[in-house]
Design a protein around this motif. Sequence first.
Motif, PDB file in Angstrom:
ATOM      1  N   UNK A  25       0.832  -1.209   0.000  1.00  0.00           N
ATOM      2  CA  UNK A  25       0.000   0.000   0.000  1.00  0.00           C
ATOM      3  C   UNK A  25       0.864   1.255   0.000  1.00  0.00           C
ATOM      4  N   UNK A  26       1.877   1.269   0.841  1.00  0.00           N
ATOM      5  CA  UNK A  26       2.761   2.424   0.931  1.00  0.00           C
ATOM      6  C   UNK A  26       3.495   2.662  -0.382  1.00  0.00           C
ATOM      7  N   UNK A  27       4.007   1.591  -0.993  1.00  0.00           N
ATOM      8  CA  UNK A  27       4.747   1.714  -2.237  1.00  0.00           C
ATOM      9  C   UNK A  27       3.869   2.200  -3.387  1.00  0.00           C
ATOM     10  N   UNK A  28       2.592   1.854  -3.355  1.00  0.00           N
ATOM     11  CA  UNK A  28       1.673   2.256  -4.416  1.00  0.00           C
ATOM     12  C   UNK A  28       0.985   3.587  -4.121  1.00  0.00           C
ATOM     13  N   UNK A  29       1.292   4.208  -2.978  1.00  0.00           N
ATOM     14  CA  UNK A  29       0.764   5.538  -2.685  1.00  0.00           C
ATOM     15  C   UNK A  29      -0.572   5.560  -1.975  1.00  0.00           C
ATOM     16  N   UNK A  30      -1.015   4.421  -1.460  1.00  0.00           N
ATOM     17  CA  UNK A  30      -2.278   4.373  -0.721  1.00  0.00           C
ATOM     18  C   UNK A  30      -2.019   4.575   0.772  1.00  0.00           C
ATOM     19  N   UNK A  31      -3.028   5.028   1.509  1.00  0.00           N
ATOM     20  CA  UNK A  31      -2.853   5.156   2.962  1.00  0.00           C
ATOM     21  C   UNK A  31      -2.711   3.788   3.616  1.00  0.00           C
ATOM     22  N   UNK A  32      -2.056   3.751   4.749  1.00  0.00           N
ATOM     23  CA  UNK A  32      -1.840   2.504   5.476  1.00  0.00           C
ATOM     24  C   UNK A  32      -3.175   1.857   5.816  1.00  0.00           C
ATOM     25  N   UNK A  33      -3.237   0.540   5.625  1.00  0.00           N
ATOM     26  CA  UNK A  33      -4.439  -0.256   5.910  1.00  0.00           C
ATOM     27  C   UNK A  33      -5.606   0.096   4.993  1.00  0.00           C
ATOM     28  N   UNK A  34      -5.310   0.667   3.836  1.00  0.00           N
ATOM     29  CA  UNK A  34      -6.378   1.029   2.899  1.00  0.00           C
ATOM     30  C   UNK A  34      -7.220  -0.184   2.514  1.00  0.00           C
ATOM     31  N   UNK A  35      -6.573  -1.300   2.203  1.00  0.00           N
ATOM     32  CA  UNK A  35      -7.313  -2.484   1.770  1.00  0.00           C
ATOM     33  C   UNK A  35      -7.880  -3.280   2.939  1.00  0.00           C
ATOM     34  N   UNK A  36      -7.556  -2.905   4.155  1.00  0.00           N
ATOM     35  CA  UNK A  36      -8.207  -3.539   5.300  1.00  0.00           C
ATOM     36  C   UNK A  36      -9.638  -3.046   5.455  1.00  0.00           C
ATOM     37  N   UNK A  37      -9.936  -1.919   4.832  1.00  0.00           N
ATOM     38  CA  UNK A  37     -11.256  -1.331   4.982  1.00  0.00           C
ATOM     39  C   UNK A  37     -12.363  -2.202   4.450  1.00  0.00           C
ATOM     40  N   UNK A  38     -12.049  -3.110   3.529  1.00  0.00           N
ATOM     41  CA  UNK A  38     -13.074  -3.989   2.993  1.00  0.00           C
ATOM     42  C   UNK A  38     -13.252  -5.250   3.796  1.00  0.00           C
ATOM     43  N   UNK A  39     -12.423  -5.437   4.818  1.00  0.00           N
ATOM     44  CA  UNK A  39     -12.540  -6.633   5.640  1.00  0.00           C
ATOM     45  C   UNK A  39     -12.245  -7.908   4.879  1.00  0.00           C
ATOM     46  N   UNK A  40     -11.284  -7.881   3.945  1.00  0.00           N
ATOM     47  CA  UNK A  40     -11.010  -9.026   3.088  1.00  0.00           C
ATOM     48  C   UNK A  40      -9.750  -9.748   3.537  1.00  0.00           C
ATOM     49  N   UNK A  41      -9.539 -10.923   2.963  1.00  0.00           N
ATOM     50  CA  UNK A  41      -8.400 -11.742   3.349  1.00  0.00           C
ATOM     51  C   UNK A  41      -7.090 -11.146   2.846  1.00  0.00           C
ATOM     52  N   UNK A  42      -6.007 -11.659   3.383  1.00  0.00           N
ATOM     53  CA  UNK A  42      -4.681 -11.183   3.004  1.00  0.00           C
ATOM     54  C   UNK A  42      -4.414 -11.437   1.520  1.00  0.00           C
ATOM     55  N   UNK A  43      -4.802 -12.594   1.033  1.00  0.00           N
ATOM     56  CA  UNK A  43      -4.601 -12.909  -0.375  1.00  0.00           C
ATOM     57  C   UNK A  43      -5.365 -11.950  -1.270  1.00  0.00           C
ATOM     58  N   UNK A  44      -6.604 -11.639  -0.909  1.00  0.00           N
ATOM     59  CA  UNK A  44      -7.403 -10.718  -1.717  1.00  0.00           C
ATOM     60  C   UNK A  44      -6.861  -9.289  -1.638  1.00  0.00           C
ATOM     61  N   UNK A  45      -6.212  -8.952  -0.553  1.00  0.00           N
ATOM     62  CA  UNK A  45      -5.589  -7.625  -0.464  1.00  0.00           C
ATOM     63  C   UNK A  45      -4.474  -7.508  -1.509  1.00  0.00           C
ATOM     64  N   UNK A  46      -3.645  -8.542  -1.633  1.00  0.00           N
ATOM     65  CA  UNK A  46      -2.602  -8.534  -2.651  1.00  0.00           C
ATOM     66  C   UNK A  46      -3.211  -8.425  -4.047  1.00  0.00           C
ATOM     67  N   UNK A  47      -4.271  -9.167  -4.273  1.00  0.00           N
ATOM     68  CA  UNK A  47      -4.895  -9.164  -5.594  1.00  0.00           C
ATOM     69  C   UNK A  47      -5.429  -7.779  -5.943  1.00  0.00           C
TER      70      UNK A  47
END
Length: 600
Positions: free
Chosen positions: A427-449
Amino acid sequence: MVLFHGEVDDIDDIDWDTEDELEIQNIGSSSCSTLVTSNTQTAIISNGEASSSASSSNSKLLQHFLGMGFSDKLIIKAIEENGEDNPESILETLLTYSALEEPQDGNFSCHTNSHQQQQENVNYDDFSSDYDETIPNELSEFDSLSDDEIPENYESLPKHEKTLLSLTKMGYSVEEASAAVERCPDAPIGDLTDFIDVARLAKTEAEFFEEEKPKPLFTLNPKLKRKKLLETYKTKKQKGQLTEEDDLIRLPNPMIGFGVPSGPTTPTLTLRTLPHAAKPPPYIYYENVALAPKGVWDTISRFFDDIQPEFVDSKFFCATARKRGYIHTLPIKNRYPILPLPAMTIQEALPLTKRWWPEWDKRTKLNCLQTVYGSAKLTERIRKVLEKAGENVPEDVQKYVMYESRKWNLVWVGKNKLAPLEPDEVEMLLGFPRNHTRGGGISRTDRYKSLGNSFQVDTVAYHLSVLKDLFPNGINVLSLFSGIGGAEVALHRLGIPLKNVVSVELSAANRDIVRSWWEQTNQKGNLVHFADVQQLNADTLEKLMRSFGGFDLVIGGSPCNNLAGGNRVSRDGLEGEHSSLFHEFPRILDLVRCIMNGMR
């Protein structure tokens, strides 16, 4: 349609109980590289999610693997070792046998049928949109050559000569390339690189885990020299009119588009002439992978009034590469980066890795971030090999470790220990705020995807920065294929108020991520979600546009599944099952323009 204040989308299909380690191991079993440990087990790291239709019947299993090119003797032995209920382990064992066995003629054997069968089973939905940019065996033959090393008669060369030239440009020796092509004359470039790498690794394994070294895997021809090979191909060709086989659009080197904040010298171009039909409103901004199949960007350009793409590599904006093409109607003068500027090297972005970084790992930038990641099995095997090597790591081991590190963007986290990036680091490398993809409550694998398919925010924001003075009171945005909201995040970080955003995204998890971000950042405007871009019609658009006065910006990037070089099964270009959705972007854009003309 999903409204911002409506019910939460159904996400029952998400595996809430999946453990991180299980997710890593379940990425799949397609072969891309192997390393043999002392107990002769092989680590096979996946590029996607593999599926197996082998039944529990011994005879069906036998027929299944016979069809992949393995001998019945090896198949029976592998079934006895692993049992009938574990076809993936059987496949790993068979690949290990195939990699280590010494054929009678002294040459290394290549199971092309086996590779092809595995490729048919790969689910490319899980591929990043630029998987072709990472390492040699994800590159097409043409993409692997830089502009200054492509012979003028490249297209007229025989296929085997193209392959030899491509392999040597990837860094393989002429001897290795020649042996691979001789043993597997009809194999695709990816299988040839696998062949060479497995040969190298088998040699490395023998050196560190066996008392006796095996015989050479193939006979080298010392008379062949790379320089001579390249010079042979660099013959002059009479210039003539472009044919249908010629590329009209060539990728620049370096890939800096109309300029970047730092790095190479920026062009003096500050103005360009747009076709009358393309002049805003609305402004348009379309993104996809730069290294698409031949002719794809010419086609895309024609659908956008012949606007020429701006090709940019995000390595000039952050610590990771991301080669993309952008077709847009934005001004190109007075652009500026968002602050604070991101870290530009791996060590700056991940300072805790400095302590463990060996001198022979010369990386300062990460390769393109993918939707999949290296497994715990892989990093454990690398650790064991490094421990066996001791303080003075041999060159063969260094090459193997660097190959896997570049492929999976592994970083040093301890003595002899490499690990994949964590989602918050991506997330940091791509310019998103920290824990941005945690907001959807999804799995770790889906966060990478989700992250692997997103914009690099700093790059996109640099292009969009010109809109701040044009829309000081806020902007109306139609975000197509919006993913996890890279466009929305970029505009917000630029300080451009989001008045009305119509976001079209098929993934319910991604829609949840954007909705969560919208709430956490206290956006004052309206967010409207649609799931299916194909269902967005003129009536719906007109109703929305008349409610708030039309769109100022239409932005997005269509699926690249059938464009990415890593897709060896269905790289069908814009006619592929997923990437054909590109045509929805110009269709909707034409509707928006027509409605806005009627509203004037």
